[in-house]
Design a protein around this motif. Structure first.
Motif, PDB file in Angstrom:
ATOM      1  N   HIS A  69      70.174  16.037 -47.696  1.00  0.00           N
ATOM      2  CA  HIS A  69      69.906  14.716 -48.242  1.00  0.00           C
ATOM      3  C   HIS A  69      70.845  13.637 -47.699  1.00  0.00           C
ATOM      4  CE1 HIS A  69      68.256  17.531 -51.315  1.00  0.00           C
ATOM      5  NE2 HIS A  69      67.240  16.730 -51.120  1.00  0.00           N
ATOM      6  N   SER A  70      70.338  12.411 -47.723  1.00  0.00           N
ATOM      7  CA  SER A  70      71.140  11.261 -47.286  1.00  0.00           C
ATOM      8  C   SER A  70      72.279  11.013 -48.269  1.00  0.00           C
ATOM      9  CB  SER A  70      70.259  10.006 -47.212  1.00  0.00           C
ATOM     10  OG  SER A  70      69.892   9.596 -48.522  1.00  0.00           O
ATOM     11  N   LYS A  71      73.228  10.202 -47.831  1.00  0.00           N
ATOM     12  CA  LYS A  71      74.341   9.832 -48.711  1.00  0.00           C
ATOM     13  C   LYS A  71      73.805   9.119 -49.956  1.00  0.00           C
ATOM     14  CE  LYS A  71      78.544   7.074 -48.950  1.00  0.00           C
ATOM     15  NZ  LYS A  71      79.448   6.162 -48.262  1.00  0.00           N
ATOM     16  N   GLU A  72      72.832   8.240 -49.762  1.00  0.00           N
ATOM     17  CA  GLU A  72      72.245   7.512 -50.882  1.00  0.00           C
ATOM     18  C   GLU A  72      71.560   8.466 -51.863  1.00  0.00           C
ATOM     19  OE1 GLU A  72      73.072   5.042 -47.522  1.00  0.00           O
ATOM     20  OE2 GLU A  72      71.713   6.757 -47.617  1.00  0.00           O
ATOM     21  N   ALA A  73      70.850   9.449 -51.326  1.00  0.00           N
ATOM     22  CA  ALA A  73      70.195  10.438 -52.185  1.00  0.00           C
ATOM     23  C   ALA A  73      71.232  11.243 -52.955  1.00  0.00           C
ATOM     24  CB  ALA A  73      69.315  11.365 -51.353  1.00  0.00           C
ATOM     25  N   TYR A  74      72.283  11.645 -52.271  1.00  0.00           N
ATOM     26  CA  TYR A  74      73.358  12.410 -52.903  1.00  0.00           C
ATOM     27  C   TYR A  74      73.935  11.632 -54.090  1.00  0.00           C
ATOM     28  CZ  TYR A  74      77.916  14.641 -53.520  1.00  0.00           C
ATOM     29  OH  TYR A  74      79.010  15.248 -54.060  1.00  0.00           O
ATOM     30  N   TYR A 103      61.926  11.085 -68.962  1.00  0.00           N
ATOM     31  CA  TYR A 103      63.039  10.600 -68.150  1.00  0.00           C
ATOM     32  C   TYR A 103      62.661  10.605 -66.666  1.00  0.00           C
ATOM     33  CZ  TYR A 103      67.361  10.149 -65.649  1.00  0.00           C
ATOM     34  OH  TYR A 103      68.314   9.708 -64.778  1.00  0.00           O
ATOM     35  N   TYR A 104      62.125  11.711 -66.202  1.00  0.00           N
ATOM     36  CA  TYR A 104      61.848  11.858 -64.771  1.00  0.00           C
ATOM     37  C   TYR A 104      60.732  10.947 -64.276  1.00  0.00           C
ATOM     38  CZ  TYR A 104      65.190  15.626 -64.272  1.00  0.00           C
ATOM     39  OH  TYR A 104      66.362  16.340 -64.225  1.00  0.00           O
ATOM     40  N   LYS A 105      59.924  10.400 -65.192  1.00  0.00           N
ATOM     41  CA  LYS A 105      58.907   9.421 -64.784  1.00  0.00           C
ATOM     42  C   LYS A 105      59.557   8.186 -64.164  1.00  0.00           C
ATOM     43  CE  LYS A 105      55.417  10.503 -68.262  1.00  0.00           C
ATOM     44  NZ  LYS A 105      54.802  10.052 -69.527  1.00  0.00           N
ATOM     45  N   HIS A 106      60.799   7.907 -64.565  1.00  0.00           N
ATOM     46  CA  HIS A 106      61.488   6.702 -64.102  1.00  0.00           C
ATOM     47  C   HIS A 106      62.466   6.959 -62.952  1.00  0.00           C
ATOM     48  CE1 HIS A 106      59.672   4.668 -67.454  1.00  0.00           C
ATOM     49  NE2 HIS A 106      60.075   5.641 -68.239  1.00  0.00           N
ATOM     50  N   VAL A 107      62.521   8.200 -62.511  1.00  0.00           N
ATOM     51  CA  VAL A 107      63.391   8.541 -61.382  1.00  0.00           C
ATOM     52  C   VAL A 107      62.722   8.085 -60.090  1.00  0.00           C
ATOM     53  CG1 VAL A 107      64.318  10.489 -60.045  1.00  0.00           C
ATOM     54  CG2 VAL A 107      64.549  10.455 -62.546  1.00  0.00           C
ATOM     55  N   ASN A 108      63.494   7.515 -59.212  1.00  0.00           N
ATOM     56  CA  ASN A 108      63.001   7.117 -57.894  1.00  0.00           C
ATOM     57  C   ASN A 108      62.997   8.377 -57.012  1.00  0.00           C
ATOM     58  OD1 ASN A 108      62.764   6.267 -55.222  1.00  0.00           O
ATOM     59  ND2 ASN A 108      63.889   4.371 -55.588  1.00  0.00           N
TER      60      ASN A 108
END
Length: 133
Positions: A69-74, A103-108
């Protein structure tokens, strides 16, 4: 008995068996498959295939799954984990499946799963190198 003849197979022998490109990627702080003892990379001196390439994950890319994963994803994944822990603490119990779904509905999810571009570039280059042969 479960795996039959495959029980005698090992990664180093497979990698050395044909002169084909292989990319070995491993994080130095991987606690699931340790870098210096359990990993294929720990047996680097036994690998004779000249087409082997290595990607060594360090820092935020050093863990078992963090390498992908990217730094942003991390950073975002840590934020999500923190939010879940906080919600669990506030409720004083484990979250129900419905609460987790809500909760996970709002996760990007795109950000959460953003790839490590450096590693992807290395994978793509390895596959492209086979086109030139």
């Amino acid at each position: 008995m479960l795996f039959g003849d495959y029980v005698n197979c090992n990664a180093v022998a497979g990698i050395n068996s044909k002169p084909i490109p292989v990319l070995i990627a491993h994080g130095v702080t991987d606690k699931t498959i340790t870098y210096n003892t359990q990993s294929i990379i720990s047996r680097k001196d036994e690998i004779t295939n000249k087409k082997v390439q290595y990607y060594i994950g360090k820092g935020i890319h050093g863990g078992h799954d963090d390498i992908w994963h990217s730094k942003e994803a991390y950073m975002y994944q840590r934020e999500v984990e923190s939010d879940i822990k906080l919600l669990t603490f506030e409720k004083g119990r484990d979250l129900t499946d419905k609460e987790k779904r809500d909760y996970y509905k709002h996760v990007n999810h795109e950000l959460y799963s953003a790839p490590n571009e450096e590693l992807l570039d290395k994978i793509i280059a390895m596959f492209e190198s086979t086109q030139k042969e």
